[in-house]
Scaffold this motif. Structure first.
Motif, PDB file in Angstrom:
ATOM      1  N   ASP A 188      17.452  14.467  -2.080  1.00 33.82           N
ATOM      2  CA  ASP A 188      18.460  14.610  -3.137  1.00 33.82           C
ATOM      3  C   ASP A 188      18.906  13.272  -3.718  1.00 33.82           C
ATOM      4  N   LEU A 189      18.682  12.189  -2.992  1.00 34.01           N
ATOM      5  CA  LEU A 189      19.109  10.866  -3.457  1.00 34.01           C
ATOM      6  C   LEU A 189      18.035  10.144  -4.263  1.00 34.01           C
ATOM      7  N   ASN A 190      16.846  10.747  -4.381  1.00 33.49           N
ATOM      8  CA  ASN A 190      15.782  10.273  -5.277  1.00 33.49           C
ATOM      9  C   ASN A 190      15.273   8.860  -5.001  1.00 33.49           C
ATOM     10  N   GLY A 191      15.320   8.431  -3.749  1.00 36.39           N
ATOM     11  CA  GLY A 191      14.816   7.103  -3.415  1.00 36.39           C
ATOM     12  C   GLY A 191      13.335   6.931  -3.717  1.00 36.39           C
ATOM     13  N   ALA A 192      12.539   7.975  -3.487  1.00 43.09           N
ATOM     14  CA  ALA A 192      11.097   7.878  -3.740  1.00 43.09           C
ATOM     15  C   ALA A 192      10.806   7.649  -5.219  1.00 43.09           C
ATOM     16  N   ASP A 193      11.605   8.255  -6.097  1.00 48.29           N
ATOM     17  CA  ASP A 193      11.418   8.038  -7.538  1.00 48.29           C
ATOM     18  C   ASP A 193      11.674   6.581  -7.897  1.00 48.29           C
ATOM     19  N   ARG A 194      12.664   6.002  -7.275  1.00 52.05           N
ATOM     20  CA  ARG A 194      13.023   4.609  -7.541  1.00 52.05           C
ATOM     21  C   ARG A 194      11.923   3.634  -7.088  1.00 52.05           C
ATOM     22  N   LEU A 195      11.133   4.047  -6.106  1.00 48.96           N
ATOM     23  CA  LEU A 195      10.096   3.174  -5.544  1.00 48.96           C
ATOM     24  C   LEU A 195       8.762   3.245  -6.293  1.00 48.96           C
ATOM     25  N   LYS A 196       8.624   4.178  -7.219  1.00 47.94           N
ATOM     26  CA  LYS A 196       7.354   4.308  -7.953  1.00 47.94           C
ATOM     27  C   LYS A 196       7.003   2.990  -8.598  1.00 47.94           C
ATOM     28  N   PRO A 197       5.747   2.592  -8.584  1.00 52.91           N
ATOM     29  CA  PRO A 197       4.551   3.382  -8.314  1.00 52.91           C
ATOM     30  C   PRO A 197       4.159   3.439  -6.834  1.00 52.91           C
ATOM     31  N   HIS A 198       4.963   2.860  -5.948  1.00 51.04           N
ATOM     32  CA  HIS A 198       4.629   2.889  -4.528  1.00 51.04           C
ATOM     33  C   HIS A 198       4.779   4.297  -3.973  1.00 51.04           C
ATOM     34  N   GLN A 199       3.830   4.697  -3.157  1.00 50.79           N
ATOM     35  CA  GLN A 199       3.864   6.004  -2.516  1.00 50.79           C
ATOM     36  C   GLN A 199       4.790   5.958  -1.306  1.00 50.79           C
ATOM     37  N   VAL A 200       5.509   7.060  -1.091  1.00 43.95           N
ATOM     38  CA  VAL A 200       6.400   7.174   0.071  1.00 43.95           C
ATOM     39  C   VAL A 200       5.867   8.287   0.959  1.00 43.95           C
ATOM     40  N   PHE A 201       5.700   7.973   2.240  1.00 42.74           N
ATOM     41  CA  PHE A 201       5.335   8.973   3.248  1.00 42.74           C
ATOM     42  C   PHE A 201       6.530   9.153   4.162  1.00 42.74           C
ATOM     43  N   SER A 202       6.994  10.402   4.293  1.00 41.58           N
ATOM     44  CA  SER A 202       8.110  10.696   5.196  1.00 41.58           C
ATOM     45  C   SER A 202       7.704  11.835   6.127  1.00 41.58           C
ATOM     46  N   LEU A 203       8.144  11.734   7.367  1.00 38.65           N
ATOM     47  CA  LEU A 203       7.846  12.781   8.340  1.00 38.65           C
ATOM     48  C   LEU A 203       8.737  14.001   8.119  1.00 38.65           C
ATOM     49  N   VAL A 204      10.031  13.774   7.903  1.00 38.72           N
ATOM     50  CA  VAL A 204      11.013  14.850   7.776  1.00 38.72           C
ATOM     51  C   VAL A 204      11.775  14.649   6.466  1.00 38.72           C
ATOM     52  N   GLN A 205      11.966  15.726   5.731  1.00 39.44           N
ATOM     53  CA  GLN A 205      12.703  15.651   4.472  1.00 39.44           C
ATOM     54  C   GLN A 205      13.900  16.610   4.517  1.00 39.44           C
ATOM     55  N   TYR A 206      14.992  16.132   3.935  1.00 41.14           N
ATOM     56  CA  TYR A 206      16.190  16.967   3.793  1.00 41.14           C
ATOM     57  C   TYR A 206      16.586  16.957   2.327  1.00 41.14           C
ATOM     58  N   LEU A 263       0.822  -1.210   0.000  1.00 41.58           N
ATOM     59  CA  LEU A 263       0.000   0.000   0.000  1.00 41.58           C
ATOM     60  C   LEU A 263       0.852   1.255   0.000  1.00 41.58           C
ATOM     61  N   GLY A 264       2.049   1.164   0.552  1.00 40.83           N
ATOM     62  CA  GLY A 264       2.936   2.314   0.605  1.00 40.83           C
ATOM     63  C   GLY A 264       4.149   2.019   1.456  1.00 40.83           C
ATOM     64  N   CYS A 265       5.063   2.989   1.445  1.00 39.45           N
ATOM     65  CA  CYS A 265       6.294   2.920   2.218  1.00 39.45           C
ATOM     66  C   CYS A 265       6.346   4.136   3.127  1.00 39.45           C
ATOM     67  N   MET A 266       6.826   3.949   4.352  1.00 36.05           N
ATOM     68  CA  MET A 266       6.880   5.029   5.332  1.00 36.05           C
ATOM     69  C   MET A 266       8.270   5.099   5.945  1.00 36.05           C
ATOM     70  N   VAL A 267       8.738   6.331   6.147  1.00 32.26           N
ATOM     71  CA  VAL A 267      10.029   6.556   6.789  1.00 32.26           C
ATOM     72  C   VAL A 267       9.933   7.770   7.695  1.00 32.26           C
ATOM     73  N   VAL A 268      10.834   7.823   8.641  1.00 32.99           N
ATOM     74  CA  VAL A 268      10.924   8.991   9.504  1.00 32.99           C
ATOM     75  C   VAL A 268      11.630  10.116   8.741  1.00 32.99           C
ATOM     76  N   VAL A 269      12.744   9.786   8.078  1.00 32.53           N
ATOM     77  CA  VAL A 269      13.563  10.772   7.373  1.00 32.53           C
ATOM     78  C   VAL A 269      13.722  10.364   5.911  1.00 32.53           C
TER      79      VAL A 269
END
Length: 181
Positions: free
Chosen positions: A163-181, A153-159
């Motif tokens: 800049d490393l584009n991990g969320a793009d690599r995981l598509k079509p899975h949605q990524v929810f993150s609390l904090v982004q840098y 259903l999705g992927c979740m992370v704290v951080v």
């Protein structure tokens, strides 16, 4: 975001330390250990993850955590939601029959695995870890779930290190993150 949620996010951000040149020169390491040391910030993490899941994934069956820091946030979240928790471990760390996936690291290969009976076909899962960088381990966990015919259903992370584009690599899975840098 509600004021209470915003204050929780600020608390979490205050408990993430930056270590330049760790583990090697040029890397800015984001350390979540202070979150774990502070009960209020750890509670804030679980509160916000729970809020996200209840709002966006009301029909999740199980939480899947990545070795090893996903094990810190996944079980308390699973308990709050009344769900089970599944371990994705490095190869050779689980007893019994396992299913594994190999994946590429920067200069080598690695493997992760789950116990063969950990997830059933058709189960709806959310995958959790502490940090998303390039997305290799998270992508391998998604592949493990696909092999077992579970629905991610999705992927979740704290951080999330955007800049490393991990969320793009995981598509079509949605990524929810609390904090982004």
């Amino acid at each position: 975001m509600a004021e209470d949620s915003e204050s929780k996010l600020q608390l979490i951000q205050r408990h993430i330390r930056a270590f330049p040149d760790f583990p090697k020169k040029g890397i800015l390491f984001r350390d979540i250990c202070p979150i774990l040391k502070n009960p209020a910030s750890l509670t804030a993490v679980i509160d916000l993850l729970e809020e996200h899941v209840r709002k966006n994934h009301p029909r999740v069956d199980v939480i899947v955590g990545l070795d090893a820091r996903g094990f810190l946030f996944g079980p308390p979240l699973a308990l709050r939601l009344g769900l089970g928790f599944i371990l994705v471990r490095k190869k050779g760390k689980l007893p019994g029959a396992t299913v594994s996936v190999s994946y590429e690291l920067e200069y080598s290969k690695a493997e992760v695995e789950i116990q063969e009976d950990a997830v059933a076909a058709g189960q709806r899962v959310l995958i959790i870890d502490d940090l998303l960088a390039t997305g290799g381990t998270m992508l391998a966990a998604c592949e493990l779930m696909r092999k077992r015919q579970a629905e991610v259903l999705g992927c979740m992370v704290v951080v999330e290190l955007r800049d490393l584009n991990g969320a793009d690599r995981l598509k079509p899975h949605q990524v929810f993150s609390l904090v982004q840098y």
